[in-house]
Design a protein around this motif. Sequence first.
Motif, PDB file in Angstrom:
ATOM      1  N   UNK A  49       0.838  -1.207   0.000  1.00 41.03           N
ATOM      2  CA  UNK A  49       0.000   0.000   0.000  1.00 41.03           C
ATOM      3  C   UNK A  49       0.875   1.260   0.000  1.00 41.03           C
ATOM      4  N   UNK A  50       1.908   1.220   0.797  1.00 41.54           N
ATOM      5  CA  UNK A  50       2.823   2.354   0.867  1.00 41.54           C
ATOM      6  C   UNK A  50       3.482   2.604  -0.484  1.00 41.54           C
ATOM      7  N   UNK A  51       3.891   1.527  -1.126  1.00 43.03           N
ATOM      8  CA  UNK A  51       4.521   1.633  -2.439  1.00 43.03           C
ATOM      9  C   UNK A  51       3.545   2.202  -3.469  1.00 43.03           C
ATOM     10  N   UNK A  52       2.308   1.738  -3.445  1.00 39.80           N
ATOM     11  CA  UNK A  52       1.303   2.221  -4.399  1.00 39.80           C
ATOM     12  C   UNK A  52       0.982   3.697  -4.173  1.00 39.80           C
ATOM     13  N   UNK A  53       0.895   4.092  -2.911  1.00 43.65           N
ATOM     14  CA  UNK A  53       0.544   5.481  -2.605  1.00 43.65           C
ATOM     15  C   UNK A  53       1.676   6.455  -2.917  1.00 43.65           C
ATOM     16  N   UNK A  54       2.901   6.025  -2.702  1.00 42.03           N
ATOM     17  CA  UNK A  54       4.033   6.942  -2.827  1.00 42.03           C
ATOM     18  C   UNK A  54       4.850   6.761  -4.100  1.00 42.03           C
ATOM     19  N   UNK A  55       4.477   5.815  -4.936  1.00 43.98           N
ATOM     20  CA  UNK A  55       5.279   5.530  -6.129  1.00 43.98           C
ATOM     21  C   UNK A  55       5.383   6.732  -7.061  1.00 43.98           C
ATOM     22  N   UNK A  56       4.311   7.479  -7.180  1.00 45.32           N
ATOM     23  CA  UNK A  56       4.323   8.610  -8.120  1.00 45.32           C
ATOM     24  C   UNK A  56       5.204   9.757  -7.643  1.00 45.32           C
ATOM     25  N   UNK A  57       5.428   9.865  -6.354  1.00 43.23           N
ATOM     26  CA  UNK A  57       6.248  10.962  -5.826  1.00 43.23           C
ATOM     27  C   UNK A  57       7.686  10.552  -5.538  1.00 43.23           C
ATOM     28  N   UNK A  58       7.993   9.281  -5.699  1.00 47.65           N
ATOM     29  CA  UNK A  58       9.346   8.788  -5.400  1.00 47.65           C
ATOM     30  C   UNK A  58      10.273   9.009  -6.587  1.00 47.65           C
ATOM     31  N   UNK A  59      11.541   9.133  -6.277  1.00 46.71           N
ATOM     32  CA  UNK A  59      12.553   9.202  -7.328  1.00 46.71           C
ATOM     33  C   UNK A  59      12.590   7.834  -8.011  1.00 46.71           C
ATOM     34  N   UNK A  60      12.877   7.759  -9.279  1.00 46.65           N
ATOM     35  CA  UNK A  60      12.913   6.469  -9.984  1.00 46.65           C
ATOM     36  C   UNK A  60      13.842   5.446  -9.335  1.00 46.65           C
ATOM     37  N   UNK A  61      14.972   5.863  -8.861  1.00 46.06           N
ATOM     38  CA  UNK A  61      15.923   4.934  -8.219  1.00 46.06           C
ATOM     39  C   UNK A  61      15.347   4.398  -6.912  1.00 46.06           C
ATOM     40  N   UNK A  62      14.716   5.300  -6.129  1.00 47.48           N
ATOM     41  CA  UNK A  62      14.117   4.886  -4.856  1.00 47.48           C
ATOM     42  C   UNK A  62      12.929   3.949  -5.093  1.00 47.48           C
ATOM     43  N   UNK A  63      12.131   4.299  -6.111  1.00 47.06           N
ATOM     44  CA  UNK A  63      10.973   3.452  -6.437  1.00 47.06           C
ATOM     45  C   UNK A  63      11.429   2.063  -6.885  1.00 47.06           C
ATOM     46  N   UNK A  64      12.455   1.991  -7.717  1.00 44.76           N
ATOM     47  CA  UNK A  64      12.974   0.698  -8.180  1.00 44.76           C
ATOM     48  C   UNK A  64      13.507  -0.116  -7.005  1.00 44.76           C
ATOM     49  N   UNK A  65      14.193   0.572  -6.085  1.00 38.12           N
ATOM     50  CA  UNK A  65      14.728  -0.110  -4.896  1.00 38.12           C
ATOM     51  C   UNK A  65      13.581  -0.647  -4.022  1.00 38.12           C
ATOM     52  N   UNK A  66      12.552   0.171  -3.822  1.00 41.03           N
ATOM     53  CA  UNK A  66      11.404  -0.238  -2.998  1.00 41.03           C
ATOM     54  C   UNK A  66      10.645  -1.392  -3.660  1.00 41.03           C
ATOM     55  N   UNK A  67      10.478  -1.335  -4.972  1.00 36.20           N
ATOM     56  CA  UNK A  67       9.795  -2.421  -5.686  1.00 36.20           C
ATOM     57  C   UNK A  67      10.598  -3.721  -5.610  1.00 36.20           C
ATOM     58  N   UNK A  68      11.912  -3.592  -5.731  1.00 34.78           N
ATOM     59  CA  UNK A  68      12.781  -4.771  -5.635  1.00 34.78           C
ATOM     60  C   UNK A  68      12.691  -5.389  -4.236  1.00 34.78           C
ATOM     61  N   UNK A  69      12.678  -4.544  -3.220  1.00 32.63           N
ATOM     62  CA  UNK A  69      12.573  -5.025  -1.842  1.00 32.63           C
ATOM     63  C   UNK A  69      11.212  -5.692  -1.609  1.00 32.63           C
ATOM     64  N   UNK A  70      10.158  -5.063  -2.159  1.00 29.89           N
ATOM     65  CA  UNK A  70       8.823  -5.638  -2.023  1.00 29.89           C
ATOM     66  C   UNK A  70       8.753  -7.019  -2.680  1.00 29.89           C
ATOM     67  N   UNK A  71       9.297  -7.150  -3.868  1.00 25.51           N
ATOM     68  CA  UNK A  71       9.293  -8.443  -4.580  1.00 25.51           C
ATOM     69  C   UNK A  71      10.066  -9.494  -3.791  1.00 25.51           C
ATOM     70  N   UNK A  72      11.194  -9.118  -3.224  1.00 29.91           N
ATOM     71  CA  UNK A  72      11.992 -10.056  -2.424  1.00 29.91           C
ATOM     72  C   UNK A  72      11.206 -10.498  -1.186  1.00 29.91           C
ATOM     73  N   UNK A  73      10.547  -9.550  -0.535  1.00 27.93           N
ATOM     74  CA  UNK A  73       9.745  -9.875   0.656  1.00 27.93           C
ATOM     75  C   UNK A  73       8.571 -10.784   0.296  1.00 27.93           C
TER      76      UNK A  73
END
Length: 166
Positions: free
Chosen positions: A71-95
Motif C-alpha cells: 500500500x505504501x509503495x502504491x501510494x508513494x510511487x508517483x512521488x518517489x525518485x525512480x531509483x528509490x521506487x525501483x529499490x522499494x519495488x525490488x525489496x517488495x518483490x523479495x519480501x
Amino acid sequence: MKKWLYAAGLGLVMAASASVQAADKIAVVNVQEVFQKMPARDAVAKQLENEFKGRATALQAQETALRSQEQNLQQNASTMKPADRAKAEKQFMANREDFSAKAQAFEQDNRRRQNEESNKIGARIQDAVKAVASKAGYDIVIDSKAAVYVSPDAKDITDDVLKQVK
C-alpha cells in the motif's frame, strides 16, 4: 431315483446352512464414525495447532507487513525518485517471494504432520477392528461406507470398536 432326490435335497440344505454360517462371520464397521468420535482426534488436533501456532502467527505478521509495504509503495510511487521506487519495488518483490516460500513450507509441513497423525489414528482403529473381530470370531469386516448395500440386520461392530480405541 429317490436316493438321488434325497442326496440333492441334503446338498441344498447343507449349502444353505453353509451360507448362513458364512453370513454370521461377516461384520460391518463405520470407520468414519469411529474416527470422528475418537477422543484422541481432538487431542491430536490441539497438539498440531500448538505445534504450528508460532509459525502461523509469524506468517500472519509477515503478510500484514507485506500488505502495508504494498500500500505504501502504491501510494508513494508517483512521488518517489525512480531509483528509490525501483529499490522499494525490488525489496517488495523479495519480501513477497520470501513470504510465499515460507507459506508454502508451512502448508507442506502442516499437511505432512496431519497425515502422520491421521495414519497413527488409522492404525489404532485398524488394530481395534482386528481385536474386536478376532474376539467375536468374524472372518471379514467391511467398512459400512464402502459397501454397496448393508442389511439393517448386519452385524455392526462400530460401537465395540469405539470402546476398544478409547
